[in-house]
Design a protein around this motif. Sequence first.
Motif, short mmCIF file in Angstrom:
data_model
loop_
_atom_site.label_atom_id
_atom_site.label_comp_id
_atom_site.label_asym_id
_atom_site.label_seq_id
_atom_site.Cartn_x
_atom_site.Cartn_y
_atom_site.Cartn_z
N LEU A 13 47.89 11.46 47.51
CA LEU A 13 47.12 12.68 47.32
C LEU A 13 48.03 13.89 47.17
O LEU A 13 47.83 14.74 46.29
N ALA A 14 49.05 13.99 48.02
CA ALA A 14 49.97 15.11 47.93
C ALA A 14 50.70 15.11 46.58
O ALA A 14 50.89 16.16 45.96
N GLU A 15 51.09 13.91 46.11
CA GLU A 15 51.77 13.84 44.81
C GLU A 15 50.84 14.26 43.68
O GLU A 15 51.23 15.03 42.80
N ASP A 16 49.59 13.76 43.70
CA ASP A 16 48.64 14.15 42.66
C ASP A 16 48.39 15.66 42.68
O ASP A 16 48.28 16.30 41.62
N THR A 17 48.29 16.22 43.88
CA THR A 17 48.05 17.66 44.00
C THR A 17 49.22 18.45 43.46
O THR A 17 49.06 19.44 42.74
N TYR A 18 50.44 18.01 43.79
CA TYR A 18 51.63 18.71 43.30
C TYR A 18 51.72 18.61 41.78
O TYR A 18 52.03 19.60 41.10
N ARG A 19 51.44 17.44 41.23
CA ARG A 19 51.48 17.28 39.78
C ARG A 19 50.46 18.19 39.11
O ARG A 19 50.73 18.80 38.06
N ALA A 29 42.32 25.76 45.81
CA ALA A 29 41.94 24.41 46.22
C ALA A 29 40.67 23.94 45.50
O ALA A 29 40.63 22.79 45.03
N PRO A 30 39.63 24.77 45.36
CA PRO A 30 38.44 24.31 44.64
C PRO A 30 38.75 23.95 43.18
O PRO A 30 38.20 22.97 42.65
N HIS A 31 39.62 24.74 42.53
CA HIS A 31 39.97 24.46 41.14
C HIS A 31 40.67 23.10 41.03
O HIS A 31 40.33 22.27 40.18
N LEU A 32 41.66 22.87 41.89
CA LEU A 32 42.38 21.58 41.85
C LEU A 32 41.46 20.43 42.23
O LEU A 32 41.57 19.33 41.67
N ALA A 33 40.56 20.66 43.19
CA ALA A 33 39.63 19.60 43.60
C ALA A 33 38.76 19.18 42.44
O ALA A 33 38.49 17.98 42.23
N GLU A 34 38.32 20.15 41.65
CA GLU A 34 37.50 19.83 40.47
C GLU A 34 38.32 19.06 39.43
O GLU A 34 37.85 18.08 38.85
N LEU A 35 39.58 19.49 39.20
CA LEU A 35 40.42 18.82 38.22
C LEU A 35 40.75 17.38 38.63
O LEU A 35 40.80 16.47 37.80
N LEU A 36 40.98 17.19 39.93
CA LEU A 36 41.42 15.88 40.42
C LEU A 36 40.27 14.99 40.88
O LEU A 36 40.49 13.82 41.23
N GLY A 37 39.05 15.56 40.91
CA GLY A 37 37.91 14.77 41.36
C GLY A 37 37.98 14.43 42.84
O GLY A 37 37.56 13.34 43.24
N ARG A 38 38.48 15.34 43.65
CA ARG A 38 38.60 15.13 45.09
C ARG A 38 37.86 16.23 45.83
O ARG A 38 37.42 17.23 45.25
N GLY A 39 37.73 16.09 47.15
CA GLY A 39 37.07 17.09 47.96
C GLY A 39 37.96 18.32 48.17
O GLY A 39 39.19 18.20 48.26
N THR A 40 37.34 19.48 48.29
CA THR A 40 38.10 20.71 48.46
C THR A 40 38.92 20.69 49.75
O THR A 40 40.08 21.13 49.78
N ALA A 41 38.34 20.15 50.83
CA ALA A 41 39.02 20.15 52.12
C ALA A 41 40.29 19.29 52.07
O ALA A 41 41.34 19.70 52.58
N GLU A 42 40.21 18.12 51.43
CA GLU A 42 41.41 17.27 51.39
C GLU A 42 42.48 17.86 50.46
O GLU A 42 43.68 17.73 50.73
N ILE A 43 42.05 18.55 49.40
CA ILE A 43 43.02 19.21 48.53
C ILE A 43 43.70 20.37 49.27
O ILE A 43 44.91 20.56 49.15
#
Length: 325
Positions: A13-19, A29-43
């Motif tokens: 998850l950390a690697e995907d977020t950094y990429r 965080a909400p923007h990245l969560a939408e792009l990665l298809g993950r929850g805002t809290a975990e992003i």
Amino acid sequence: MTTPLGVLGLDALAEDTYRGLVALPSATAPHLAELLGRGTAEIMHALETLAARGLAARSGGDRDRFVAAPPTVALGTLLGQRHDDLRRAELAVATLAEEHRRAVAGRAISDLIEVITGVDGVRHRFDQIQRSAREEVRAFVTSRPVAVPREENAAEDKLVAKGVRYRVVIERAALDEPGTAEAALASVAAGEEIRVVEKLPVKLIMADRELALVSLPATEPARSEHGEPGAVMLHASGLLEALIALFEGTWARARPLRPTDSAALAPDDARILSLMLAGLTDRSISVHLGMSMRTVQRRVHFLMELAGVQTRIQLGWYAAREGWG
């Protein structure tokens, strides 16, 4: 499976977020969560982890917006730290190895031999010995492997790819077993050195000149009371050197198994020739290649005519001279 940056301590998850962050000027965080298809809290948790590792930072006065640290700077620092850690680990291993060698020199023979019983125990030691090899693995492969079938030996291909030399002598009867000849030819194509003999005295594997595992026949008393297979593990000693000498003598008289890929031959003819030179009978070759025995014999006669020879022995000489096998 470890991610590309997992060796630097980043989870998936950390690697995907950094990429994702690297590809953007900045992001929340909400923007990245939408792009990665993950929850805002975990992003958000991943972003805070990246910030703590020096891989991300909050953007100016906006505490909800993050920017990526330059990869060459941030990851370069982590790589340098990991290299330092590995160098310290290598030094520690070298020191321990030297202490172990000194200890072995004073061991009694009973300390140099370990008896293993049971399929799981033999498989575990087999895998350990393989993975300990730094330069070379030597092995005898007999028919009907009991504890570690070829298809379950995942470490072998990885070690060959890393540059560990594999020299393997196979008992001819083992090549008669379904799939074994094809797997052996594929291993040779991948970089292993394989030779064939009519009969082997024992099944064994050796890592460098440090460790060996010798399988015990079904009649040996070291098998468990339930009839499970047994093996003996040997540490560096005169006995291990004797096994190495046995291997080298057997290797010298064994026939090389080579993948035949000459442009002069059709693929089926090349496979027939490779298996014939390895000592398989026409019947065994026909079973391996899914052909009738008559077809195999006809193709062998065609190869003899192509080479202009009268016997199969002459065909073998011609094939070796012309680089067919």
